[in-house]
Design an enzyme around this catalytic site. Structure first.
Site, mmCIF file in Angstrom:
data_model
loop_
_atom_site.group_PDB
_atom_site.id
_atom_site.type_symbol
_atom_site.label_atom_id
_atom_site.label_comp_id
_atom_site.label_asym_id
_atom_site.label_seq_id
_atom_site.Cartn_x
_atom_site.Cartn_y
_atom_site.Cartn_z
ATOM 1 N N LEU A 262 43.851 17.291 -63.806
ATOM 2 C CA LEU A 262 44.382 17.262 -62.450
ATOM 3 C C LEU A 262 44.269 18.630 -61.780
ATOM 4 O O LEU A 262 44.551 19.656 -62.404
ATOM 5 C CB LEU A 262 45.856 16.840 -62.513
ATOM 6 C CG LEU A 262 46.669 16.932 -61.223
ATOM 7 C CD1 LEU A 262 46.182 15.894 -60.224
ATOM 8 C CD2 LEU A 262 48.135 16.743 -61.527
ATOM 9 N N HIS A 263 43.852 18.645 -60.526
ATOM 10 C CA HIS A 263 43.822 19.879 -59.751
ATOM 11 C C HIS A 263 43.950 19.533 -58.274
ATOM 12 O O HIS A 263 43.483 18.496 -57.823
ATOM 13 C CB HIS A 263 42.552 20.694 -60.025
ATOM 14 C CG HIS A 263 41.283 19.919 -59.866
ATOM 15 N ND1 HIS A 263 40.860 18.994 -60.794
ATOM 16 C CD2 HIS A 263 40.346 19.934 -58.893
ATOM 17 C CE1 HIS A 263 39.706 18.460 -60.408
ATOM 18 N NE2 HIS A 263 39.376 19.009 -59.237
ATOM 19 N N VAL A 264 44.636 20.407 -57.542
ATOM 20 C CA VAL A 264 44.860 20.222 -56.108
ATOM 21 C C VAL A 264 44.117 21.328 -55.372
ATOM 22 O O VAL A 264 44.335 22.513 -55.626
ATOM 23 C CB VAL A 264 46.369 20.261 -55.763
ATOM 24 C CG1 VAL A 264 46.576 20.067 -54.262
ATOM 25 C CG2 VAL A 264 47.133 19.202 -56.553
#
Length: 168
Positions: free
Chosen positions: A125-127
């Protein structure tokens, strides 16, 4: 159709050290970056208890950074409440830092959850936090499908590190 980029030689060290391959033999590119001993060399802008801020090795534009948890999970709902809360606090500070460092006309914040949503590294996960300006999709992007970046990652790293809320 893929978006091509114009790269300079100063990028080769970063790419050869970490690659973009999430294959079994090399492991997750984000985990390798987070495990690196030298934050400046790995372009880790800030570290917190549950997550860190890293520069995007293939940015859409200068100032493009990402907030990712240390825990290797692909979905938001896999994080506990503490990590989830920290993730969004750090994303918010990332927006503040990008605005302070670049004075953009706007900021894109987003996460692509899963391959069908366009996740380049779907297992971690990465934003994304990405400054935007009026007209930043110029003829190179529109016609040649190429991005031209005005500064090296080392300059972006210095700007965001200095602009990060709470920096001395």
């Amino acid at each position: 159709m893929t978006l091509e980029r114009l790269w300079a030689g100063w990028r080769s060290t970063y790419v050869s050290n970490f690659g973009t391959d999430d294959s079994e033999d090399k492991g997750c590119v984000f985990c390798r970056i987070l495990d690196h001993a030298d934050d400046r060399e790995a372009y880790v802008v800030r570290r917190f208890d549950a997550c860190a801020v890293v520069l995007n090795a293939y940015p859409y534009g200068s100032g493009h950074c990402m907030v990712l948890p240390y825990r290797h999970v692909g979905q938001l709902e896999e994080l506990d409440e503490g990590a989830l809360g920290e993730l969004w606090r750090v994303v918010t500070d990332g927006v503040r830092a990008v605005k302070a460092a670049y004075s953009p006309g706007g900021v894109n914040v987003g996460a692509n959850l899963g391959p069908a949503a366009g996740a380049g590294v779907p297992g971690h996960l990465h934003v994304h936090v990405l400054p935007r300006w009026e007209g930043d999709t110029n003829f190179m992007t529109s016609v040649a499908e190429t991005r031209v970046l005005p500064e090296p990652l080392s300059v972006t790293y210095d700007k965001l590190t200095k602009a990060w809320p709470g920096s001395a």
